[in-house]
Enzyme design. Structure first.
Site, PDB file in Angstrom:
ATOM      1  N   GLU A  60     -55.093 -20.519 104.904  1.00  0.00           N
ATOM      2  CA  GLU A  60     -56.292 -20.990 104.219  1.00  0.00           C
ATOM      3  C   GLU A  60     -56.391 -20.376 102.818  1.00  0.00           C
ATOM      4  OE1 GLU A  60     -55.988 -19.755 107.208  1.00  0.00           O
ATOM      5  OE2 GLU A  60     -57.539 -20.408 108.614  1.00  0.00           O
ATOM      6  N   CYS A  92     -60.916 -15.623 107.225  1.00  0.00           N
ATOM      7  CA  CYS A  92     -60.707 -16.894 106.519  1.00  0.00           C
ATOM      8  C   CYS A  92     -61.994 -17.706 106.431  1.00  0.00           C
ATOM      9  CB  CYS A  92     -59.638 -17.707 107.226  1.00  0.00           C
ATOM     10  SG  CYS A  92     -58.027 -16.966 107.000  1.00  0.00           S
ATOM     11  N   THR A 169     -22.441 -21.829 134.883  1.00  0.00           N
ATOM     12  CA  THR A 169     -22.669 -21.010 133.688  1.00  0.00           C
ATOM     13  C   THR A 169     -21.507 -20.060 133.400  1.00  0.00           C
ATOM     14  OG1 THR A 169     -23.885 -19.483 135.083  1.00  0.00           O
ATOM     15  CG2 THR A 169     -25.186 -21.038 133.784  1.00  0.00           C
ATOM     16  N   THR A 204     -24.897  -9.538 132.602  1.00  0.00           N
ATOM     17  CA  THR A 204     -24.389 -10.154 131.369  1.00  0.00           C
ATOM     18  C   THR A 204     -23.996  -9.075 130.355  1.00  0.00           C
ATOM     19  OG1 THR A 204     -25.717 -12.110 131.735  1.00  0.00           O
ATOM     20  CG2 THR A 204     -25.020 -11.719 129.468  1.00  0.00           C
ATOM     21  N   GLU A 304     -31.494 -15.128 127.863  1.00  0.00           N
ATOM     22  CA  GLU A 304     -30.159 -15.720 127.778  1.00  0.00           C
ATOM     23  C   GLU A 304     -29.332 -15.447 129.030  1.00  0.00           C
ATOM     24  OE1 GLU A 304     -27.929 -15.702 124.252  1.00  0.00           O
ATOM     25  OE2 GLU A 304     -29.651 -15.787 122.925  1.00  0.00           O
ATOM     26  N   GLY A 306     -28.053 -13.509 132.745  1.00  0.00           N
ATOM     27  CA  GLY A 306     -27.268 -14.551 133.390  1.00  0.00           C
ATOM     28  C   GLY A 306     -27.981 -15.172 134.576  1.00  0.00           C
ATOM     29  N   PRO A 307     -27.217 -15.772 135.466  1.00  0.00           N
ATOM     30  CA  PRO A 307     -27.790 -16.539 136.563  1.00  0.00           C
ATOM     31  C   PRO A 307     -28.708 -15.736 137.483  1.00  0.00           C
ATOM     32  CG  PRO A 307     -25.352 -16.630 136.592  1.00  0.00           C
ATOM     33  CD  PRO A 307     -25.749 -15.881 135.377  1.00  0.00           C
TER      34      PRO A 307
HETATM   35  N1  NAP Z   1     -23.402 -19.733 130.336  1.00  0.00           N
HETATM   36  C1  NAP Z   1     -24.371 -18.969 129.954  1.00  0.00           C
HETATM   37  O1  NAP Z   1     -25.291 -19.402 129.234  1.00  0.00           O
HETATM   38  C2  NAP Z   1     -24.378 -17.539 130.351  1.00  0.00           C
HETATM   39  C3  NAP Z   1     -25.359 -16.687 129.827  1.00  0.00           C
HETATM   40  C4  NAP Z   1     -25.377 -15.370 130.235  1.00  0.00           C
HETATM   41  C5  NAP Z   1     -24.429 -14.914 131.151  1.00  0.00           C
HETATM   42  N2  NAP Z   1     -23.487 -15.762 131.626  1.00  0.00           N
HETATM   43  C6  NAP Z   1     -22.520 -15.272 132.613  1.00  0.00           C
HETATM   44  O2  NAP Z   1     -23.256 -14.793 133.740  1.00  0.00           O
HETATM   45  C7  NAP Z   1     -22.545 -13.711 134.347  1.00  0.00           C
HETATM   46  C8  NAP Z   1     -23.500 -12.528 134.509  1.00  0.00           C
HETATM   47  O3  NAP Z   1     -24.625 -12.942 135.248  1.00  0.00           O
HETATM   48  P1  NAP Z   1     -25.125 -12.147 136.532  1.00  0.00           P
HETATM   49  O4  NAP Z   1     -25.899 -13.097 137.346  1.00  0.00           O
HETATM   50  O5  NAP Z   1     -23.976 -11.447 137.177  1.00  0.00           O
HETATM   51  O6  NAP Z   1     -26.039 -11.024 135.914  1.00  0.00           O
HETATM   52  P2  NAP Z   1     -27.403 -11.078 135.019  1.00  0.00           P
HETATM   53  O7  NAP Z   1     -28.300 -12.122 135.516  1.00  0.00           O
HETATM   54  O8  NAP Z   1     -27.051 -11.024 133.600  1.00  0.00           O
HETATM   55  O9  NAP Z   1     -27.984  -9.658 135.378  1.00  0.00           O
HETATM   56  C9  NAP Z   1     -28.461  -9.427 136.650  1.00  0.00           C
HETATM   57  C10 NAP Z   1     -28.917  -8.011 136.693  1.00  0.00           C
HETATM   58  O10 NAP Z   1     -30.052  -7.851 135.865  1.00  0.00           O
HETATM   59  C11 NAP Z   1     -30.818  -6.805 136.342  1.00  0.00           C
HETATM   60  N3  NAP Z   1     -32.203  -7.183 136.557  1.00  0.00           N
HETATM   61  C12 NAP Z   1     -33.268  -6.467 136.154  1.00  0.00           C
HETATM   62  N4  NAP Z   1     -34.379  -6.997 136.604  1.00  0.00           N
HETATM   63  C13 NAP Z   1     -34.054  -8.065 137.330  1.00  0.00           C
HETATM   64  C14 NAP Z   1     -34.798  -8.978 138.111  1.00  0.00           C
HETATM   65  N5  NAP Z   1     -36.128  -8.910 138.219  1.00  0.00           N
HETATM   66  N6  NAP Z   1     -34.147  -9.962 138.752  1.00  0.00           N
HETATM   67  C15 NAP Z   1     -32.819 -10.055 138.669  1.00  0.00           C
HETATM   68  N7  NAP Z   1     -32.063  -9.218 137.969  1.00  0.00           N
HETATM   69  C16 NAP Z   1     -32.667  -8.205 137.303  1.00  0.00           C
HETATM   70  C17 NAP Z   1     -30.239  -6.435 137.703  1.00  0.00           C
HETATM   71  O11 NAP Z   1     -29.483  -5.277 137.514  1.00  0.00           O
HETATM   72  P3  NAP Z   1     -30.072  -3.906 138.019  1.00  0.00           P
HETATM   73  O12 NAP Z   1     -30.076  -3.968 139.501  1.00  0.00           O
HETATM   74  O13 NAP Z   1     -29.189  -2.910 137.435  1.00  0.00           O
HETATM   75  O14 NAP Z   1     -31.459  -3.865 137.503  1.00  0.00           O
HETATM   76  C18 NAP Z   1     -29.342  -7.583 138.043  1.00  0.00           C
HETATM   77  O15 NAP Z   1     -28.250  -7.224 138.837  1.00  0.00           O
HETATM   78  C19 NAP Z   1     -21.389 -13.399 133.431  1.00  0.00           C
HETATM   79  O16 NAP Z   1     -20.246 -14.013 133.992  1.00  0.00           O
HETATM   80  C20 NAP Z   1     -21.759 -14.066 132.128  1.00  0.00           C
HETATM   81  O17 NAP Z   1     -20.625 -14.456 131.398  1.00  0.00           O
HETATM   82  C21 NAP Z   1     -23.450 -17.054 131.257  1.00  0.00           C
END
Ligand code: NAP
Length: 381
Positions: A60, A92, A169, A204, A304, A306-307
């Site tokens: 504004e 404002c 992923t 990740t 971002e 991971g899964p």
């Molecule tokens: N294509 C894509 O866009 C993309 C993006 C990212 C990653 N990736 C791939 O995904 C893979 C890694 O994924 P991931 O599933 O193994 O691991 P992730 O989702 O990156 O991490 C999981 C970890 O995060 C921590 N975490 C903390 N709070 C959490 C909660 N409330 N719920 C769940 N997790 C929590 C936990 O570790 P703690 O127990 O230590 O807390 C858990 O083991 C890799 O292969 C990577 O290359 C792909």
């Protein structure tokens, strides 16, 4: 205060201009909202402005300064209710009243408790005609992260993933570089630039050693987004680009269960550490993590992956937007899913989403979704 009529064509046209102006501040204005303002007299624009960054004049003020004496008797189009409180800049509403503006048209009310209708009340008491809700759904969509953070305290959660044509992923060996091509990967940097935090799970961080910085965007950011690691147990040692603080600030969100030596090592690396309650299963309480980010002025957090983390955000009902980049690759059933962990077993329980946009990016496709409930709520604003 009168509600907008659908046939107020000029109001719609000028509000759309104000919204487009406001969008210019999307990357630089946070933690403040990216507001736009247009001043119109006798059907002509006499001043316009947008909020560039916190601490600088609001939209504004820029518009009033541009209009000068021509603001008298003009209509002000503002995407968000004008502020009524003294922050780093004066309210404002005072500026609009002093300039002799006759009419103020607002896109959406400001849920910030310091404003929340008071801005409009003050204008009305000064005998200024006020109209609310012109282009309200467009304004609510534009300002969604801000409105959400002010209403809930939590950062607005945008979940981004690159998936193969068959919804994976990562490959069976955990490698995920690269599922998509250069256009899609460049778009991720635009998304990061619009976010004040970029979040990954411990898996990740260990598998990919990501930097999570904004790179190769048209206008480089003045500040890199906060890079956030979710590591409830302290599995990730402070090494690699994520802990190179020359690249950007880093925050580890953890629990009291984390190994104290790792906790100390994170702090010694210069990273910030925040302890939140543990989640019932694994990791940190994600709602608490988003609240902690909201308290730090993060309006939009880009998750971002991971899964495992993505699945937990989804089951927690914490995902406000999904942005998928579907790559032209097939990885087969041994690849990692988009959302790991338990999900619905019947169609009746399926999560329901609305497609907001689809865009071709070379051989890849960018898809943006919102949960159906959120879409309905935004329409009510
Ligand atoms: N294509 C894509 O866009 C993309 C993006 C990212 C990653 N990736 C791939 O995904 C893979 C890694 O994924 P991931 O599933 O193994 O691991 P992730 O989702 O990156 O991490 C999981 C970890 O995060 C921590 N975490 C903390 N709070 C959490 C909660 N409330 N719920 C769940 N997790 C929590 C936990 O570790 P703690 O127990 O230590 O807390 C858990 O083991 C890799 O292969 C990577 O290359 C792909």
């Amino acid at each position: 205060v009168r509600n907008a009529r659908p046939d107020d064509d000029d109001d719609t046209r000028f509000m759309r201009l104000a919204l487009a102006l406001g969008e210019r501040g999307r990357c630089s204005a946070p933690p403040n909202p990216w507001v736009g303002c247009v001043l119109v007299r006798d059907g002509r624009v006499v001043g316009q402005g947008y909020h560039r960054r916190a601490g600088e004049p609001h939209a504004e003020s820029w518009a009033l300064a541009a209009a000068g004496a021509r603001a008298r008797g003009a209509t002000a189009y503002v995407t968000l209710e004008p502020c009524a409180h003294v922050g780093r800049t004066p309210p404002c509403v005072d500026g609009l009243i002093a300039a002799g503006v006759a009419r103020v048209v607002v896109g959406v009310l400001d849920p910030d408790p310091r404003v929340a209708g008071r801005g409009l009340d003050i204008l009305r008491r000064a005998a200024i005609e006020t109209i609310v809700g012109v282009c309200s759904s467009e304004a609510a969509a534009s300002l969604a992260p801000y409105l959400h953070q002010r209403r809930t305290g939590r950062a607005y959660c945008v979940l981004k993933a690159a998936i193969s044509l068959d919804g994976r992923t990562a490959a069976a060996d955990g490698s995920a570089r690269w599922i998509t091509g250069p256009l899609a990967r460049a778009d991720v940097h635009v998304l990061r630039n619009q976010s004040q935090a970029v979040v990954v799970g411990a898996g990740t961080a260990l598998a990919d050693l990501p930097a999570l910085t904004v790179r190769d965007v048209e206008v480089p950011p003045e500040r890199q987004p906060l890079r956030v690691l979710l590591d409830g147990r302290g599995r990730v040692a402070p090494r690699g680009p994520l802990f190179d603080l020359q690249l950007g600030p880093t925050l580890v969100i953890t629990t009291a269960d984390a190994d104290p030596a790792t906790h100390d090592a994170w702090l010694a690396s210069g990273a910030d550490v925040e302890v939140v309650p543990a989640a019932p299963g694994v990791g940190v309480d994600l709602a608490a993590a988003l609240l902690a980010l909201g308290r730090r002025g993060v309006l939009q957090a880009l998750v971002e992956g991971g899964p495992t983390a993505a699945g937990a955000f989804l089951r927690g009902g914490l995902v406000d937007r999904v942005v998928l980049y579907v790559g032209a690759r097939t990885l087969g059933e041994a690849g990692r899913p988009l959302f790991a962990g338990p999900g619905p077993t019947t169609m009746a329980e399926a999560g329901c989403w609305r497609l907001l946009g689809a865009q071709q990016m070379g051989d890849d496709t960018r898809l943006e979704y919102a949960p159906l409930i959120a879409v309905a709520e935004e329409a009510l604003v």
